[in-house]
Motif scaffolding. Structure first.
Motif, short mmCIF file in Angstrom:
data_model
loop_
_atom_site.label_atom_id
_atom_site.label_comp_id
_atom_site.label_asym_id
_atom_site.label_seq_id
_atom_site.Cartn_x
_atom_site.Cartn_y
_atom_site.Cartn_z
N SER A 186 -8.18 6.60 8.17
CA SER A 186 -9.13 7.04 7.16
C SER A 186 -10.73 6.57 7.26
CB SER A 186 -8.52 6.44 5.87
OG SER A 186 -9.39 6.49 4.79
N GLU A 212 6.65 9.98 1.95
CA GLU A 212 6.26 8.61 1.15
C GLU A 212 7.48 7.78 1.40
OE1 GLU A 212 4.89 5.54 -0.68
OE2 GLU A 212 3.74 7.39 -0.65
N ARG A 214 -3.38 2.57 6.80
CA ARG A 214 -3.79 4.01 6.13
C ARG A 214 -4.08 4.86 7.41
NH1 ARG A 214 -8.44 4.68 1.32
NH2 ARG A 214 -7.75 6.89 1.04
N ASN A 257 -10.98 2.88 6.28
CA ASN A 257 -10.29 1.96 6.83
C ASN A 257 -10.62 1.57 8.31
OD1 ASN A 257 -8.02 0.13 6.65
ND2 ASN A 257 -6.69 1.55 8.01
N GLU A 291 0.94 -1.22 -0.01
CA GLU A 291 -0.04 -0.08 -0.03
C GLU A 291 0.87 1.27 0.17
OE1 GLU A 291 -1.99 -3.28 1.78
OE2 GLU A 291 -0.25 -2.33 2.26
N TRP A 343 -1.64 8.63 0.47
CA TRP A 343 -2.83 8.14 -0.40
C TRP A 343 -3.25 9.03 -1.00
CZ3 TRP A 343 -4.92 2.96 0.21
CH2 TRP A 343 -4.22 2.17 1.15
#
Length: 302
Positions: free
Chosen positions: A273, A50, A168, A276, A28, A32
């Motif tokens: 999230s 990242e 996430r 999630n 993943e 995002w």
């Protein structure tokens, strides 16, 4: 027997089910959202997040705000009702308050900070969706006795014990005191968020009662930690009061005991999230209490 969700056999992040630790490479993303999208974080900061799994904000709060929040932390720690409640975690050695959970519900001041665009806006930008508060707490690490936190990935615990499906989620640690290399500052292995360490040991009943003071189950083995440290190194999150660090839920991180005279206190928010949201725990008998892992998935207002 440890209860698991029906999808255990297809779960990529199996943990606490084998006598042998395993390293699982993450598929993943870490950011995002659209790296070029508008928000408090720059394109360069998102690229660093990242790559490294974390990004620092040198001056999130003003000195006046730091003083106001620090006074609130002192008020909460001195409140006998708060101290006696389940939300408070007490240090084993010093009998001082170590952490207070779900603090956004018992402090209007902290609750407002959680919804501040400087805080929640960065989380939405990283996670690419609306977010809700999975956890909030204040951490007190007083001088001469503030205990450390052993190396761990938060996602390993949140997946196993809370039922968080994917990494996430993002944490933000907001410093209310100066962070030095020698007063138990947060340490992160940059880039470690891309590797999940499957841990050994079945989750005991009501494990949270001990793990919040001193975690043993869900901590990585020395060989895996050595491999990650050799591969990525260790970064110390130092900085002045008012600075903040956002870091990915799967970052390998920890902190040492504070044996100096200088306290290290912070406000800590975990944003997950809304896409999630928690299910049943993957590798624990039952969910942890909601003051540790919220099951109200109402988005933080934007």
């Amino acid at each position: 027997m440890t209860a698991v969700v029906d999808s255990k056999t297809s779960d990529r992040y199996q943990t606490r089910v084998s006598g042998t630790p395993t390293l699982i490479e993450r598929t993943e993303p870490t950011v995002w959202g659209d790296p070029a999208g508008a928000g408090p974080l720059s394109t360069q900061e998102l690229a660093g997040h990242e790559r490294d799994g974390y990004v620092t904000v040198p001056q999130l709060l003003t000195p006046q705000e730091v003083a106001r929040y620090m006074a609130e932390l002192h008020r909460l720690a001195a409140d006998p009702t708060v101290r006696a409640g389940d939300r408070a975690v007490i240090e084993k050695s010093s009998n001082e308050v170590r952490s207070i959970f779900e603090v956004h519900k018992i402090s209007e001041l902290v609750g407002a900070l959680a919804a501040d665009e400087r805080v929640a806006g960065r989380a939405r930008q990283i996670l690419g969706s609306d977010v809700y508060l999975h956890q909030s707490r204040v951490n007190y690490k007083p001088g001469f006795g503030g205990g450390g936190f052993y190396w761990h990935s938060d996602f390993e615990t949140w997946h196993a014990e809370d039922g968080m499906p994917l990494p996430r989620a993002v944490s933000i640690s907001i410093s209310l005191t100066d962070n030095y290399p020698y007063n138990g500052c947060l340490m992160i292995m940059p880039g470690s968020h891309k590797t999940f360490v499957s841990c050994v040991g079945e989750t005991p009943e009501d494990h949270y009662r001990e793990s919040l003071r001193e975690q043993e189950i869900g901590t990585p083995d020395p060989e895996s930690l050595t491999l990650l440290a050799d591969r990525h190194g260790i970064a110390m999150m130092t900085g002045a009061a008012g600075s903040a660090t956002l870091f990915d839920s799967n970052c390998m991180h920890g902190s040492s005991d504070n044996i100096t005279p200088y306290p290290r206190s912070n406000i800590f928010f975990v944003f997950n999230s809304v896409d999630n949201a928690l299910v049943e725990p993957y590798y624990a008998p039952k969910p942890r209490p909601e003051f540790i892992a919220a099951r109200d998935f109402t988005p933080v207002p934007g």
